[in-house]
Design a protein around this motif. Sequence first.
Motif, mmCIF file in Angstrom:
data_model
loop_
_atom_site.group_PDB
_atom_site.id
_atom_site.type_symbol
_atom_site.label_atom_id
_atom_site.label_comp_id
_atom_site.label_asym_id
_atom_site.label_seq_id
_atom_site.Cartn_x
_atom_site.Cartn_y
_atom_site.Cartn_z
ATOM 1 N N VAL A 1 28.588 12.670 9.000
ATOM 2 C CA VAL A 1 29.173 11.947 10.749
ATOM 3 C C VAL A 1 28.088 12.425 11.353
ATOM 4 O O VAL A 1 28.416 13.777 11.748
ATOM 5 N N GLY A 2 27.258 11.522 11.771
ATOM 6 C CA GLY A 2 26.606 11.907 13.183
ATOM 7 C C GLY A 2 25.460 12.191 12.985
ATOM 8 O O GLY A 2 25.415 12.372 11.470
ATOM 9 N N GLU A 3 24.714 13.212 13.863
ATOM 10 C CA GLU A 3 23.606 12.987 13.632
ATOM 11 C C GLU A 3 23.333 14.575 14.336
ATOM 12 O O GLU A 3 23.102 14.787 14.461
ATOM 13 N N ASP A 4 24.246 15.588 14.230
ATOM 14 C CA ASP A 4 24.328 16.925 14.821
ATOM 15 C C ASP A 4 22.627 17.683 13.775
ATOM 16 O O ASP A 4 22.830 17.607 12.993
ATOM 17 N N PRO A 5 21.640 18.340 14.950
ATOM 18 C CA PRO A 5 20.961 18.803 13.499
ATOM 19 C C PRO A 5 20.848 19.613 12.936
ATOM 20 O O PRO A 5 20.228 19.875 11.901
ATOM 21 N N ALA A 6 21.657 20.819 13.328
ATOM 22 C CA ALA A 6 22.152 22.105 12.071
ATOM 23 C C ALA A 6 22.903 21.303 10.793
ATOM 24 O O ALA A 6 21.894 21.463 10.181
ATOM 25 N N SER A 7 23.520 20.386 11.519
ATOM 26 C CA SER A 7 23.975 19.635 10.054
ATOM 27 C C SER A 7 23.156 18.988 9.279
ATOM 28 O O SER A 7 23.297 18.612 7.996
ATOM 29 N N VAL A 8 22.120 18.366 10.284
ATOM 30 C CA VAL A 8 21.175 17.199 9.211
ATOM 31 C C VAL A 8 20.236 18.198 7.962
ATOM 32 O O VAL A 8 20.475 18.207 7.505
ATOM 33 N N THR A 9 19.901 19.672 9.071
ATOM 34 C CA THR A 9 19.274 20.535 8.336
ATOM 35 C C THR A 9 19.876 20.859 7.018
ATOM 36 O O THR A 9 19.581 20.625 5.789
ATOM 37 N N TYR A 10 21.533 21.396 7.323
ATOM 38 C CA TYR A 10 22.324 21.759 5.952
ATOM 39 C C TYR A 10 22.028 20.853 4.816
ATOM 40 O O TYR A 10 21.929 20.899 3.416
ATOM 41 N N VAL A 11 22.519 19.910 5.007
ATOM 42 C CA VAL A 11 22.870 18.328 3.985
ATOM 43 C C VAL A 11 21.270 18.929 3.616
ATOM 44 O O VAL A 11 21.335 18.181 2.366
ATOM 45 N N ARG A 12 19.938 17.763 4.610
ATOM 46 C CA ARG A 12 18.985 18.107 3.527
ATOM 47 C C ARG A 12 18.703 19.206 2.475
ATOM 48 O O ARG A 12 18.067 19.018 1.654
ATOM 49 N N MET A 13 18.934 20.683 3.052
ATOM 50 C CA MET A 13 18.680 21.583 2.251
ATOM 51 C C MET A 13 20.183 21.533 0.919
ATOM 52 O O MET A 13 19.289 22.447 -0.259
ATOM 53 N N LYS A 14 21.018 21.113 0.774
ATOM 54 C CA LYS A 14 21.746 20.557 -0.109
ATOM 55 C C LYS A 14 20.807 19.380 -1.378
ATOM 56 O O LYS A 14 21.113 20.051 -2.377
ATOM 57 N N GLN A 15 20.170 18.809 -0.767
ATOM 58 C CA GLN A 15 19.623 17.316 -1.397
ATOM 59 C C GLN A 15 18.497 18.303 -2.131
ATOM 60 O O GLN A 15 18.666 17.923 -3.561
ATOM 61 N N ASN A 16 17.312 19.132 -1.474
ATOM 62 C CA ASN A 16 16.386 18.932 -1.928
ATOM 63 C C ASN A 16 17.101 20.312 -2.891
ATOM 64 O O ASN A 16 15.867 20.171 -4.458
ATOM 65 N N ARG A 17 17.588 21.102 -3.159
ATOM 66 C CA ARG A 17 18.414 21.974 -4.315
ATOM 67 C C ARG A 17 19.491 21.570 -5.020
ATOM 68 O O ARG A 17 19.126 21.415 -6.383
ATOM 69 N N SER A 18 20.023 20.670 -4.492
ATOM 70 C CA SER A 18 20.164 19.701 -6.078
ATOM 71 C C SER A 18 19.213 18.854 -7.063
ATOM 72 O O SER A 18 19.384 18.607 -8.037
ATOM 73 N N ARG A 19 17.701 18.572 -6.690
ATOM 74 C CA ARG A 19 16.769 17.855 -6.852
ATOM 75 C C ARG A 19 16.072 19.643 -8.038
ATOM 76 O O ARG A 19 15.945 18.770 -9.121
ATOM 77 N N LYS A 20 16.163 20.240 -7.358
ATOM 78 C CA LYS A 20 15.539 21.494 -8.001
ATOM 79 C C LYS A 20 16.512 21.983 -9.066
ATOM 80 O O LYS A 20 16.064 21.575 -10.378
ATOM 81 N N ALA A 21 17.234 21.517 -8.666
ATOM 82 C CA ALA A 21 18.806 21.403 -10.466
ATOM 83 C C ALA A 21 18.984 20.617 -11.529
ATOM 84 O O ALA A 21 19.556 20.717 -11.767
ATOM 85 N N GLY A 22 17.995 19.327 -11.513
ATOM 86 C CA GLY A 22 18.765 17.965 -11.620
ATOM 87 C C GLY A 22 19.946 17.195 -11.784
ATOM 88 O O GLY A 22 20.285 16.981 -12.498
ATOM 89 N N ILE A 23 20.633 17.499 -10.658
ATOM 90 C CA ILE A 23 21.639 17.433 -9.472
ATOM 91 C C ILE A 23 21.183 16.045 -8.727
ATOM 92 O O ILE A 23 20.350 15.898 -8.108
#
Length: 284
Positions: free
Chosen positions: A42-64
């Motif tokens: 919800v929203g575009e808090d820069p730290a939260s945007v970064t954390y969500v992107r990190m979660k997506q990138n690592r998900s991809r590497k794990a086949g999620i």
Amino acid sequence: MSQATLMDGTGLARRIVDETAKRAADLTGRTGVTPCLATVLVGEDPASVTYVRMKQNRSRKAGIASRHVPLPATTTTAELITTLTELSADPAVHGILLQHPMGHHIDERAAFEAIAPEKDVDGVTLASFSAMSFGLPGFSSCTPGGIIRLLDEYDVDPAGKRAVVVGRSAILGKPVGLLLLGRDATVTYCHSRTPAADLSSVVREADIVVAAVGRPRLIRGEDIKPGAVVVDAGYNAGNVGDVDFDSARERASLITPVPGGVGPMTIATLLSQTVEAAVRQTVA
Ligand SMILES: Nc1nc2c(c(=O)[nH]1)N[C@@H](CN(C=O)c1ccc(C(=O)N[C@@H](CCC(=O)O)C(=O)O)cc1)CN2
């Protein structure tokens, strides 16, 4: 005394993500089901945007697979609950992450409760919290779960030890104290309203210090008991933790760095719990 050994969260998290990737590939190979994590921001808090992107990138590497749902900062609690209820009912989604913090106008507790417990891979619902408190099966809050895994990795047995948790947030301070209690530690909580003199005297007695209050370098080396284990779970701007690392490492026996300690373990725990949720939800 010699300097503390670093607890390497980056290395352990990498191994957990590798194991998680193998488990995900096995599930997909056997059943055709790809584990899927929905991320809601919800929203575009820069730290939260970064954390969500990190979660997506690592998900991809794990086949999620990731399904990202970005919502405007003006989203109401009711609209957010509708989104989370829909994701909870969607059979293609196995885990749901609602990034915290949200805007002050949002009732966070009500929003978290809209996540189906079996998809609560971030361990934020009351059902997950109660299961964890009673030592029953369920998903742990990710940072606390990651901290316990890190302590296990370094053979730190909390049983009979005095542990202090500095912080009392619902997703970090409170649950990590309960997990330590579940491992038979004698747990004391300090928090933002604990007088400085009391904080200092409690920390001085502690064999295990978990700092999770969000105040840069609040915990000073002079208060660390020689040989204590120090876990810094503080996230402050500029990658600064809640512990004054340089002075604390002179007295601790083990210490987590920031970055590279607790942070990577948070995401590794999230991914591991997502694949576990997918396995549980898939009738093989
Ligand atoms: N719904 C949730 N919200 C939040 C959680 C959470 O577990 N669930 N935790 C924190 C933030 N967070 C994940 O969301 C998080 C913070 C930091 C890291 C991390 O790996 N940090 C790195 C450094 C990052 C960098 O280089 O910029 C590190 O410590 O090494 C991961 C996750 C609040 N919200």
